[in-house]
Design a protein around this motif. Structure first.
Motif, short mmCIF file in Angstrom:
data_model
loop_
_atom_site.label_atom_id
_atom_site.label_comp_id
_atom_site.label_asym_id
_atom_site.label_seq_id
_atom_site.Cartn_x
_atom_site.Cartn_y
_atom_site.Cartn_z
N TYR A 1 47.69 40.68 37.30
CA TYR A 1 47.52 39.23 37.25
C TYR A 1 47.70 38.65 38.63
O TYR A 1 48.27 39.31 39.51
CB TYR A 1 48.53 38.60 36.28
CG TYR A 1 49.98 38.77 36.68
CD1 TYR A 1 50.66 37.77 37.38
CD2 TYR A 1 50.68 39.93 36.37
CE1 TYR A 1 51.98 37.92 37.75
CE2 TYR A 1 52.01 40.09 36.74
CZ TYR A 1 52.65 39.08 37.43
OH TYR A 1 53.97 39.24 37.80
N THR A 2 47.20 37.45 38.82
CA THR A 2 47.44 36.72 40.06
C THR A 2 48.01 35.36 39.70
O THR A 2 47.80 34.86 38.59
CB THR A 2 46.13 36.53 40.87
OG1 THR A 2 45.18 35.83 40.07
CG2 THR A 2 45.56 37.87 41.31
N ILE B 1 48.71 31.31 41.28
CA ILE B 1 48.60 30.29 42.32
C ILE B 1 49.52 29.13 41.95
O ILE B 1 49.83 28.92 40.78
CB ILE B 1 47.15 29.77 42.50
CG1 ILE B 1 46.66 29.05 41.24
CG2 ILE B 1 46.22 30.88 42.93
CD1 ILE B 1 45.46 28.15 41.47
N LYS C 1 40.31 24.08 39.68
CA LYS C 1 39.36 25.09 39.20
C LYS C 1 38.75 25.93 40.31
O LYS C 1 38.48 27.12 40.11
CB LYS C 1 38.24 24.43 38.41
CG LYS C 1 38.59 24.14 36.99
CD LYS C 1 37.35 23.64 36.27
CE LYS C 1 37.62 23.49 34.81
NZ LYS C 1 36.44 23.02 34.10
N ARG D 1 40.08 27.09 42.84
CA ARG D 1 41.05 28.01 43.44
C ARG D 1 41.23 29.29 42.63
O ARG D 1 41.96 30.18 43.05
CB ARG D 1 42.39 27.30 43.60
CG ARG D 1 42.28 26.12 44.57
CD ARG D 1 43.58 25.40 44.78
NE ARG D 1 44.65 26.29 45.15
CZ ARG D 1 45.93 26.01 44.98
NH1 ARG D 1 46.29 24.85 44.43
NH2 ARG D 1 46.87 26.85 45.33
N THR D 2 40.60 29.36 41.46
CA THR D 2 40.71 30.55 40.62
C THR D 2 39.32 30.90 40.09
O THR D 2 38.39 30.12 40.20
CB THR D 2 41.66 30.32 39.44
OG1 THR D 2 41.16 29.25 38.64
CG2 THR D 2 43.07 30.00 39.89
N HIS D 3 39.22 32.07 39.49
CA HIS D 3 37.96 32.47 38.86
C HIS D 3 38.20 32.66 37.37
O HIS D 3 39.34 32.69 36.92
CB HIS D 3 37.44 33.77 39.50
CG HIS D 3 38.34 34.93 39.25
ND1 HIS D 3 39.49 35.17 39.97
CD2 HIS D 3 38.28 35.92 38.32
CE1 HIS D 3 40.09 36.24 39.50
NE2 HIS D 3 39.39 36.73 38.50
N HIS E 1 38.92 28.64 32.42
CA HIS E 1 40.11 27.80 32.31
C HIS E 1 40.23 27.37 30.86
O HIS E 1 39.24 27.03 30.23
CB HIS E 1 40.03 26.60 33.25
CG HIS E 1 40.22 26.99 34.66
ND1 HIS E 1 41.44 26.99 35.27
CD2 HIS E 1 39.34 27.46 35.58
CE1 HIS E 1 41.31 27.41 36.52
NE2 HIS E 1 40.04 27.71 36.72
N ASP F 1 37.80 36.82 32.91
CA ASP F 1 39.22 36.56 33.15
C ASP F 1 39.58 35.19 32.61
O ASP F 1 38.73 34.29 32.53
CB ASP F 1 39.55 36.63 34.64
CG ASP F 1 39.57 38.07 35.16
OD1 ASP F 1 39.60 39.02 34.33
OD2 ASP F 1 39.55 38.24 36.38
N ASN G 1 42.62 31.90 32.51
CA ASN G 1 43.64 31.21 33.31
C ASN G 1 44.57 30.42 32.40
O ASN G 1 44.12 29.63 31.59
CB ASN G 1 42.96 30.25 34.30
CG ASN G 1 42.19 31.00 35.35
OD1 ASN G 1 42.76 31.52 36.29
ND2 ASN G 1 40.88 31.08 35.20
N LYS H 1 51.81 26.09 38.05
CA LYS H 1 51.28 27.38 38.49
C LYS H 1 50.23 27.83 37.50
O LYS H 1 50.21 27.38 36.36
CB LYS H 1 52.40 28.43 38.58
CG LYS H 1 53.41 28.13 39.66
CD LYS H 1 54.42 29.22 39.78
CE LYS H 1 55.48 28.83 40.82
NZ LYS H 1 56.56 29.84 40.87
N THR I 1 45.99 34.08 36.44
CA THR I 1 44.69 34.62 36.05
C THR I 1 44.92 36.04 35.55
O THR I 1 45.58 36.84 36.22
CB THR I 1 43.70 34.63 37.24
OG1 THR I 1 43.60 33.30 37.75
CG2 THR I 1 42.33 35.13 36.82
#
Length: 165
Positions: free
Chosen positions: A21-22, A24, A39, A41-43, A46, A130, A132, A140, A143
């Motif tokens: 996982y990541t 942010i 949105k 900032r991530t892939h 959502h 993936d 989120n 925070k 992902t």
């Protein structure tokens, strides 16, 4: 930012299960509409998460859908086999999932020690992309792969009930 106990439980479980996982950090968001600001900032997909209760208040549901999905509670009640649905109060959210409003997500089910919540995942989200989610805090974003989420929930004993919204 400080890592809160409720948040750390999520990371500990993900690490224990060797799920990738990541994370942010971002400004706190309270609604799916506010997700637009982060949105890029991530892939992946959502999601929005609805913590609901039935008319008697003796059954709880967590419904996860794509952030832009139209969710009609009158239609959803029939699809999940419930009586009239309404959003659970902040007090019920705290009692059942130990969370503040704006932080509910599938990771939150780690706090459902009495197994009071039935989990539904919109079929449009079950497509291999993936996903989120907030890690029990709304400042925070984690992902995670769909398979990672499935592994996490299976370890908690949570059944994923697909639903078409």
């Amino acid at each position: 930012m400080e890592i809160l106990e409720n948040e750390q439980k999520v990371y500990d479980k993900l690490d224990e299960l060797a799920i990738e996982y990541t994370v942010i950090e971002h400004e706190p968001v309270y609604t799916a509409a506010e997700l637009d600001a982060i949105k890029d900032r991530t892939h992946g997909i959502h999601c929005k998460n609805l913590f609901l209760r039935n008319a008697k208040g003796n059954k709880y549901y967590l419904i996860t859908a794509q952030d832009d999905a139209e969710v009609n509670l009158k239609e959803v009640k029939d699809k999940i086999g419930s009586t009239r649905l309404s959003f659970a109060s902040p007090e019920r959210l705290m009692k059942v999932l130990n969370l503040q409003p704006g932080s509910v997500n599938p990771f939150s089910l780690i706090n459902d020690e009495e197994k009071l919540v039935t989990f539904f995942l919109d079929k449009n989200v079950i497509n291999g992309e993936d996903l989120n989610f907030h890690p029990n805090v709304n400042h925070k974003m984690v992902t995670i792969s769909l398979n990672g989420l499935k592994k996490y929930l299976a370890d908690l004993g949570v059944i994923i009930n697909p639903v078409e919204l």
